[in-house]
Scaffold this motif. Structure first.
Motif, PDB file in Angstrom:
ATOM      1  N   LYS A   1      -6.017   5.323   2.308  1.00 15.08           N
ATOM      2  CA  LYS A   1      -6.686   4.942   3.546  1.00 15.08           C
ATOM      3  C   LYS A   1      -7.033   6.190   4.341  1.00 15.08           C
ATOM      4  O   LYS A   1      -6.368   7.231   4.216  1.00 15.08           O
ATOM      5  N   GLU A   2      -8.068   6.085   5.165  1.00 16.42           N
ATOM      6  CA  GLU A   2      -8.517   7.216   5.961  1.00 16.42           C
ATOM      7  C   GLU A   2      -7.377   7.750   6.830  1.00 16.42           C
ATOM      8  O   GLU A   2      -6.708   6.985   7.523  1.00 16.42           O
TER       9      GLU A   2
ATOM     10  N   HIS B   1      -9.040   5.948  -3.382  1.00 17.71           N
ATOM     11  CA  HIS B   1      -8.443   6.904  -2.451  1.00 17.71           C
ATOM     12  C   HIS B   1      -7.491   6.202  -1.480  1.00 17.71           C
ATOM     13  O   HIS B   1      -7.515   4.981  -1.325  1.00 17.71           O
TER      14      HIS B   1
END
Length: 287
Positions: A268-269, A266
């Motif tokens: 990065k936040e 995924h």
């Protein structure tokens, strides 16, 4: 781990009558790594690649380019085993000079020796290669490159006259300097006589147990050949295993089971949300 000792021509010659020589074909880097790890003594980049790798009807369709490319790939595996390359049809028959030059190309790409089919007719070729420092493995009995002249892929040496001719060919090649001789699809009694009469190792393929060694095509051993010869032995049905694996992969893709968590990653936040803001008001275009 101690470094493995390289199998040399001299070591192969010294194995005659002392230890069975194990030879097998390989045509690419990963296969060469596997068969070498298994501890075979000789890896042959056979012109059989014409059928098993390229889908041709016989060995006649491969040329120097094909054989050199596959030999180089096997050589990159840096095998401990002695690496022998088959000289393809018309790479050594036209002249001694051309034969030596072509053989030298195989050593340039990493082969330790070359193999050529034929007997007494190629004594001059074998001698010339020896003078040039090129080790030669002979090949008598059924010589597939001459199958049209021989009347097909038939068992050789069934009659006394034909058997005597094959024995004479083997002796001539050995005396010319060949370091070993493959005997293919020949009556076992003939192979036994040759093995007794020549000072170099003999390696059988479909010629019985009396030789100093044996060789098989890797695709026959693994069960990957479309049609194996009668003397081959299948040690595993790898075709069925591969087919089952690909079918399982197909099924998982179609059912949405592949890829699973841990097989993809995924952003990065917070970056997905930022991307959504950046994309606001922009039209969606097809990939």
């Amino acid at each position: 781990m101690a470094e493995r000792e390289k199998v040399t021509v001299r070591k192969v010659v010294g194995m005659k009558g002392k230890k069975p020589i194990v030879a097998i074909t390989a045509y690419d880097y990963p296969t060469a790594k596997i068969v070498d790890e298994a501890g075979v003594d000789i890896i042959l980049v056979g012109d059989s690649l014409s059928m098993v790798m390229l889908g041709n009807p016989s060995t006649l369709q491969v040329d120097m380019h094909d054989m050199l490319r596959h030999t180089a790939a096997v050589a990159r595996a840096q095998p401990r085993a002695l690496l022998v390359a088959d000289m393809p049809f018309l790479s050594y028959e036209a002249s001694v000079t051309e034969a030596v030059k072509n053989a030298g190309e195989f050593l340039r790409v990493g082969a330790d020796a070359v193999k050529l089919e034929g007997g007494s007719d190629y004594v001059d070729v074998v001698k010339a290669m020896g003078r040039a420092g090129i080790p030669v493995m002979g090949h008598v009995g059924l010589t597939p490159q001459k199958h049209k002249l021989l009347g097909g892929y038939r068992l050789m040496g069934k009659s006394a006259g034909e058997a005597r001719s094959i024995i004479d060919d083997a002796q001539a090649i050995a005396e010319a300097g060949a370091f070993s001789i493959v005997i293919e699809y020949t009556a076992s009694e003939v192979a036994a006589e040759i093995t007794k009469r020549v000072s170099v190792p003999t390696i059988c393929i479909g010629s019985g147990p009396a030789c100093d060694g044996q060789i098989l095509v890797i695709h026959d051993v693994l069960g990957l050949s479309d049609a194996s010869p009668p003397f081959a032995k299948r040690y595993v049905d790898l075709r069925s295993i591969m087919l089952s694996a690909v079918k399982a992969y197909k099924s998982e893709v179609e059912e949405g089971k592949f890829p699973q968590d841990g097989m993809y990653w995924h952003m990065k936040e917070g970056e997905h949300e930022r991307l959504a803001e950046l994309l606001k008001g922009k039209s969606v275009t097809s990939a």
